[in-house]
Write a protein that holds these residues in place. Sequence first.
Motif, mmCIF file in Angstrom:
data_model
loop_
_atom_site.group_PDB
_atom_site.id
_atom_site.type_symbol
_atom_site.label_atom_id
_atom_site.label_comp_id
_atom_site.label_asym_id
_atom_site.label_seq_id
_atom_site.Cartn_x
_atom_site.Cartn_y
_atom_site.Cartn_z
ATOM 1 N N PHE A 180 0.934 -1.254 0.027
ATOM 2 C CA PHE A 180 0.178 -0.002 0.046
ATOM 3 C C PHE A 180 0.789 1.157 0.058
ATOM 4 O O PHE A 180 0.588 2.411 -0.569
ATOM 5 C CB PHE A 180 -1.078 0.113 1.382
ATOM 6 C CG PHE A 180 -2.128 -0.902 1.008
ATOM 7 C CD1 PHE A 180 -3.002 -1.024 0.082
ATOM 8 C CD2 PHE A 180 -2.238 -1.811 2.141
ATOM 9 C CE1 PHE A 180 -3.997 -1.831 0.111
ATOM 10 C CE2 PHE A 180 -3.309 -2.851 1.969
ATOM 11 C CZ PHE A 180 -4.117 -3.055 1.018
ATOM 12 N N GLY A 181 1.994 1.278 0.825
ATOM 13 C CA GLY A 181 2.763 2.338 0.710
ATOM 14 C C GLY A 181 3.601 2.637 -0.449
ATOM 15 O O GLY A 181 3.630 3.716 -1.289
ATOM 16 N N PHE A 282 -3.193 8.307 12.595
ATOM 17 C CA PHE A 282 -3.322 8.005 10.941
ATOM 18 C C PHE A 282 -2.027 8.512 10.677
ATOM 19 O O PHE A 282 -1.208 7.989 9.650
ATOM 20 C CB PHE A 282 -4.516 8.587 10.323
ATOM 21 C CG PHE A 282 -4.380 8.066 8.985
ATOM 22 C CD1 PHE A 282 -4.685 6.855 8.561
ATOM 23 C CD2 PHE A 282 -3.873 9.009 7.968
ATOM 24 C CE1 PHE A 282 -5.030 6.708 7.109
ATOM 25 C CE2 PHE A 282 -3.879 8.916 6.746
ATOM 26 C CZ PHE A 282 -4.412 7.487 6.343
ATOM 27 N N ASP A 283 -1.645 9.802 11.020
ATOM 28 C CA ASP A 283 -0.255 10.360 10.494
ATOM 29 C C ASP A 283 1.007 9.496 10.865
ATOM 30 O O ASP A 283 1.725 9.187 9.963
ATOM 31 C CB ASP A 283 0.124 11.826 11.069
ATOM 32 C CG ASP A 283 -0.862 12.819 10.669
ATOM 33 O OD1 ASP A 283 -1.683 12.504 9.532
ATOM 34 O OD2 ASP A 283 -1.129 13.750 11.330
ATOM 35 N N ALA A 284 0.780 8.878 12.069
ATOM 36 C CA ALA A 284 1.867 7.755 12.207
ATOM 37 C C ALA A 284 1.953 6.559 11.291
ATOM 38 O O ALA A 284 2.978 6.019 10.968
ATOM 39 C CB ALA A 284 1.817 7.389 13.910
ATOM 40 N N PHE A 285 0.801 6.140 10.993
ATOM 41 C CA PHE A 285 0.480 5.028 10.270
ATOM 42 C C PHE A 285 1.205 5.296 8.891
ATOM 43 O O PHE A 285 1.651 4.599 8.370
ATOM 44 C CB PHE A 285 -1.020 4.767 10.152
ATOM 45 C CG PHE A 285 -1.315 3.789 9.015
ATOM 46 C CD1 PHE A 285 -0.880 2.522 9.058
ATOM 47 C CD2 PHE A 285 -2.001 3.978 7.863
ATOM 48 C CE1 PHE A 285 -1.183 1.507 8.133
ATOM 49 C CE2 PHE A 285 -2.462 3.281 6.902
ATOM 50 C CZ PHE A 285 -1.866 1.799 6.971
ATOM 51 N N ASP A 293 6.898 9.951 3.469
ATOM 52 C CA ASP A 293 7.322 11.296 4.045
ATOM 53 C C ASP A 293 6.561 12.199 3.763
ATOM 54 O O ASP A 293 5.523 12.363 2.905
ATOM 55 C CB ASP A 293 8.708 11.441 3.783
ATOM 56 C CG ASP A 293 8.764 11.662 2.103
ATOM 57 O OD1 ASP A 293 7.977 11.621 1.405
ATOM 58 O OD2 ASP A 293 9.959 11.127 1.775
ATOM 59 N N ASP A 294 6.838 13.437 4.320
ATOM 60 C CA ASP A 294 5.977 14.602 4.048
ATOM 61 C C ASP A 294 6.138 15.082 2.430
ATOM 62 O O ASP A 294 4.954 15.669 1.936
ATOM 63 C CB ASP A 294 6.494 16.069 4.952
ATOM 64 C CG ASP A 294 6.208 15.860 6.448
ATOM 65 O OD1 ASP A 294 5.198 14.624 6.874
ATOM 66 O OD2 ASP A 294 6.748 16.500 7.401
ATOM 67 N N ALA A 295 7.275 15.060 2.202
ATOM 68 C CA ALA A 295 7.293 15.406 0.569
ATOM 69 C C ALA A 295 6.300 14.430 -0.334
ATOM 70 O O ALA A 295 5.560 15.010 -1.334
ATOM 71 C CB ALA A 295 8.647 15.043 0.121
#
Length: 307
Positions: A180-181, A282-285, A293-295
Amino acid sequence: MTISRAVRGTVAGLAVALIAAFPAALTPAALADIDIPVLQSPPKEESLELTNAPNARDIGGFLTWGAGGKLASGQVFRSDALNKLDAGDQQKLVSAGITKSIDFRSPAERGQNPDKLPDSIPEESLPVYDPNNDFYLFLAKAVQGGPAAQQQLLGDGKAAQFMVGYYRWMIIDPIARQQFGTAFKMIANSSGSILYHCTAGKDRTGWMTAILMSALGVPKWRIYQDYLASNENLKVENDATLKAMVASGKVTDPSLFEPVLGVDRSYLDGSFDQVEQSFGSFDAFLSKGLDIDDATVNALKAKLLNR
C-alpha cells in the motif's frame, strides 16, 4: 481481534473467488458447473461506465476539510478486476487519460484472470495476499462441503467477523503495508492519471482509497460514503452470483455469503481501529507503517487537491 493465517485465507478466498464470477475452465472442478452470468450495475455519476467492470470510478469530487479543497477529478481511479474488458471498455480507459494500472491481486488471481488492458497502459503488480493459503482451493472446499460446512464456516456472524479480521490484517501485515505504501508513492508521483484495483474493487481497493482520502483531508463520513458505494455498484453481479450458486444445488442459504460479497461499515472500522491500536494515529501510520514522508504527502496534495 487476532486471526490466524488460515482465517485470512478463508476471508480472502471467499471474497476473491466468489466475486470474480470466474469462468469454469479456470477454477477448481468443484465449481465447474456453476454458470455465473456477467452483469453490471447501472452507471453512477463518477463511474467510468465500463460495461464489464461495474465498480470502476473516479475518486475525485469529494470536498476536504480546511480551506474548501476538493479532490480533482480525472487523476486517480479505483476499480474491480479488468479481466473482462472489451474494446469499448479499453477505449474508455484511454479516453480517461489513464497511463498506469496498479493491481493488488495475488499471482493466482492474476494468472487465472489476467487483465485485458490496452497496450498503452502498463500494469504494476503489487499483490496484497497471504501466500501460504490458496484462496481458490478454499472456496472449492467450502462450496463442495455443502450447506453444513458453509454454516460452520460462515454462519452465526462468522463471515462478518472474518471480514473485520481481514481488514485488521491489512494494517498488521508488514508486506501488505509495504504494498500500500508503494502504491501511495506511485500515485503521488505519477505524471499522468492512474488506476488501482483488486478483484471486486471493494476491500484492498477500498482500503487504498481510504488511505488516500484520509491523507488528503476528506471527512471520514465522505470516505465511508465512497467505500459503501461498492454495495450498490456490485449488487446486480452479486445477486446473479448467489442465484447461480443456489441453482447449482451447492448452496441453500445464500445469505451466508453476503458478508464476503459486500462491504460494511464495521469492516472499514476495523482498519481504522487497528491503525489507532498499532500506530496511535493515522499520521503515524502513514510515516511509520507505510514509510510515507511529508514530501510524498505534499506531492499527493499537489496532484489531487483543487482549492
